[in-house]
Enzyme design. Structure first.
Site, PDB file in Angstrom:
ATOM      1  N   CYS A   7      -4.206   4.140 -15.163  1.00  0.00           N
ATOM      2  CA  CYS A   7      -2.917   3.514 -14.899  1.00  0.00           C
ATOM      3  C   CYS A   7      -2.770   2.239 -15.729  1.00  0.00           C
ATOM      4  O   CYS A   7      -3.190   2.202 -16.892  1.00  0.00           O
ATOM      5  CB  CYS A   7      -2.749   3.262 -13.397  1.00  0.00           C
ATOM      6  SG  CYS A   7      -1.055   2.860 -12.931  1.00  0.00           S
TER       7      CYS A   7
ATOM      8  N   ASP B 117      -4.353  -1.541  -5.418  1.00  0.00           N
ATOM      9  CA  ASP B 117      -3.112  -1.857  -4.705  1.00  0.00           C
ATOM     10  C   ASP B 117      -3.441  -2.444  -3.342  1.00  0.00           C
ATOM     11  O   ASP B 117      -2.774  -3.348  -2.863  1.00  0.00           O
ATOM     12  CB  ASP B 117      -2.234  -0.617  -4.565  1.00  0.00           C
ATOM     13  CG  ASP B 117      -1.465  -0.388  -5.848  1.00  0.00           C
ATOM     14  OD1 ASP B 117      -2.027   0.202  -6.781  1.00  0.00           O
ATOM     15  OD2 ASP B 117      -0.326  -0.872  -5.939  1.00  0.00           O
TER      16      ASP B 117
HETATM   17  C1  RUB Z   1      -0.053   0.461 -10.442  1.00  0.00           C
HETATM   18  C2  RUB Z   1      -1.483   0.591 -10.055  1.00  0.00           C
HETATM   19  C3  RUB Z   1      -2.394  -0.512 -10.493  1.00  0.00           C
HETATM   20  C4  RUB Z   1      -2.526  -1.525  -9.353  1.00  0.00           C
HETATM   21  C5  RUB Z   1      -3.207  -2.800  -9.808  1.00  0.00           C
HETATM   22  O1  RUB Z   1       0.761   1.436  -9.816  1.00  0.00           O
HETATM   23  O2  RUB Z   1      -1.893   1.481  -9.362  1.00  0.00           O
HETATM   24  O3  RUB Z   1      -3.680  -0.016 -10.764  1.00  0.00           O
HETATM   25  O4  RUB Z   1      -1.248  -1.855  -8.869  1.00  0.00           O
HETATM   26  O5  RUB Z   1      -2.417  -3.438 -10.764  1.00  0.00           O
HETATM   27  P1  RUB Z   1       2.356   1.379 -10.046  1.00  0.00           P
HETATM   28  P2  RUB Z   1      -2.583  -5.005 -11.081  1.00  0.00           P
HETATM   29  O6  RUB Z   1       2.584   1.479 -11.516  1.00  0.00           O
HETATM   30  O7  RUB Z   1       2.863   2.552  -9.277  1.00  0.00           O
HETATM   31  O8  RUB Z   1       2.850   0.078  -9.470  1.00  0.00           O
HETATM   32  O9  RUB Z   1      -4.027  -5.206 -11.410  1.00  0.00           O
HETATM   33  O10 RUB Z   1      -1.661  -5.253 -12.236  1.00  0.00           O
HETATM   34  O11 RUB Z   1      -2.170  -5.754  -9.844  1.00  0.00           O
END
Ligand code: RUB
Length: 325
Positions: free
Chosen positions: A143, A212
């Site tokens: 992701c 998340d």
């Molecule tokens: C984003 C996702 C990321 C986490 C952590 O999912 O799963 O791995 O949110 O991100 P989506 P960060 O694109 O559906 O929001 O480290 O930037 O907080």
């Protein structure tokens, strides 16, 4: 630039204050603002702007309106507890205020403090996480996590020769953002489809993902497909590390609440007419990785084992989480 605000490394550029809450919630729901850290900063920043520009002078009226604003923000996406923690960190002192201006100042102060803390936490995670990356390491990421990418970029800045495999992350294909960021930083990057994870795992030294939500038992909630990567890392004896600010720890899970896994529209998976109408489409966007597959959680406080999450949670949040429910 669409919408009222754009969020760049935690900074909120103000264009207008009317309807800031509805627009921010819509930006989060439609994923114009995405990623657990960014949506938390967006929610807190929106509350600060809303409060700063609030026109009424009744304390009770302000409290009611802030509660309504918080509800709208929290309804935008259900899974990442970072948003809940950002909103509650912003509003936590409102009941202590004796006047409208005290209440307003507390929301502005706390929201801004949350955003500052969040940006500093990311920097600390980059520093700590980069120490775990060795020269020559091959990293797999999934992701688009700013926490995981911060670690990778810091290791590269330190002169370590690293290579990254980044998954496409269907259906939103956040992997495209990831490979763009990594290549711009000068990092040797290869994009793979999600189903190539097992094939590639044999070449990988460490899998590095974001979060998340982290549950009180140390389980990880992150983008769909994360748990498969963890299983395959386990099978191949590859280290699986999570990069997570502690405001992604979910105090509600201490008391038995489950984490709601967001399901999004079928249209994100196939376009209209691509498959017969009778085909059902199931599109869960996050999954849960059990703690036994997690080697370490890299936080701004240091590297935690999944088993130590509960203690840190109690220290960070105490039991105030229950009062706010
Ligand atoms: C984003 C996702 C990321 C986490 C952590 O999912 O799963 O791995 O949110 O991100 P989506 P960060 O694109 O559906 O929001 O480290 O930037 O907080």
């Amino acid at each position: 630039m669409s919408g009222l605000v754009r969020y760049i490394t935690g900074q909120c550029i103000r264009r207008s204050v009317s309807d800031i809450i509805a627009e921010t919630a819509s930006d989060i729901r439609t994923m114009q603002v995405r990623g657990a850290g960014r949506i938390a900063r967006a929610g807190a920043s929106a509350l600060a702007i809303f409060s700063e520009s609030y026109k009424g002078d009744s304390l009770d009226g302000f409290k009611t309106d802030v509660e309504a604003a918080a509800r709208i923000l929290l309804a935008s996406r259900p899974t990442a507890v970072s948003l809940w923690n950002g909103v509650h960190a912003s509003t936590k002192d409102i009941d202590l205020a004796l006047t409208m201006s005290e209440a307003r100042d507390s929301v502005v102060r706390n929201a801004n403090a949350f955003v500052d803390m969040s940006v500093k936490a990311l920097q600390a995670i980059s520093e700590i996480g980069a120490r775990t990356i060795r020269n020559g390491d091959v990293i797999m990421t999934h992701c688009n996590s700013s926490a995981a990418l911060g670690v990778i970029k810091k290791a590269h800045d330190q002169g370590k020769d690293i290579k990254v495999y980044a998954t496409e992350s269907r259906p939103w294909r956040q992997g495209i953002l990831t490979v763009g960021e990594l290549v711009n930083a000068g990092i040797d990057t290869t994009l793979i489809v999600d189903s190539a994870v097992r094939t590639v795992m044999g070449r990988v030294d460490v899998a590095l993902v974001g979060a998340d939500t982290i549950m009180s038992n140390g389980a990880l909630v992150n983008k769909i497909g994360t748990s498969q990567i963890a299983l395959m890392a386990d099978e191949a004896r590859v280290r699986f590390s999570v990069c997570s600010e502690t405001y992604k720890f979910s105090p509600m899970t201490i008391f038995g609440d489950e984490v709601t896994i967001e399901e999004r529209e079928p249209g994100e998976v196939v376009s209209k007419g691509e498959v017969p109408d009778s085909v059902k489409i199931f599109n869960p966007v996050f999954d849960i990785t059990p703690p036994k597959y997690i080697d370490g959680i890299i936080t701004e406080l240091g590297i935690l084992s999944p088993g130590s999450v509960y203690d840190v949670m109690i220290r960070q949040f105490g039991y105030r989480a229950l009062d706010s429910r």
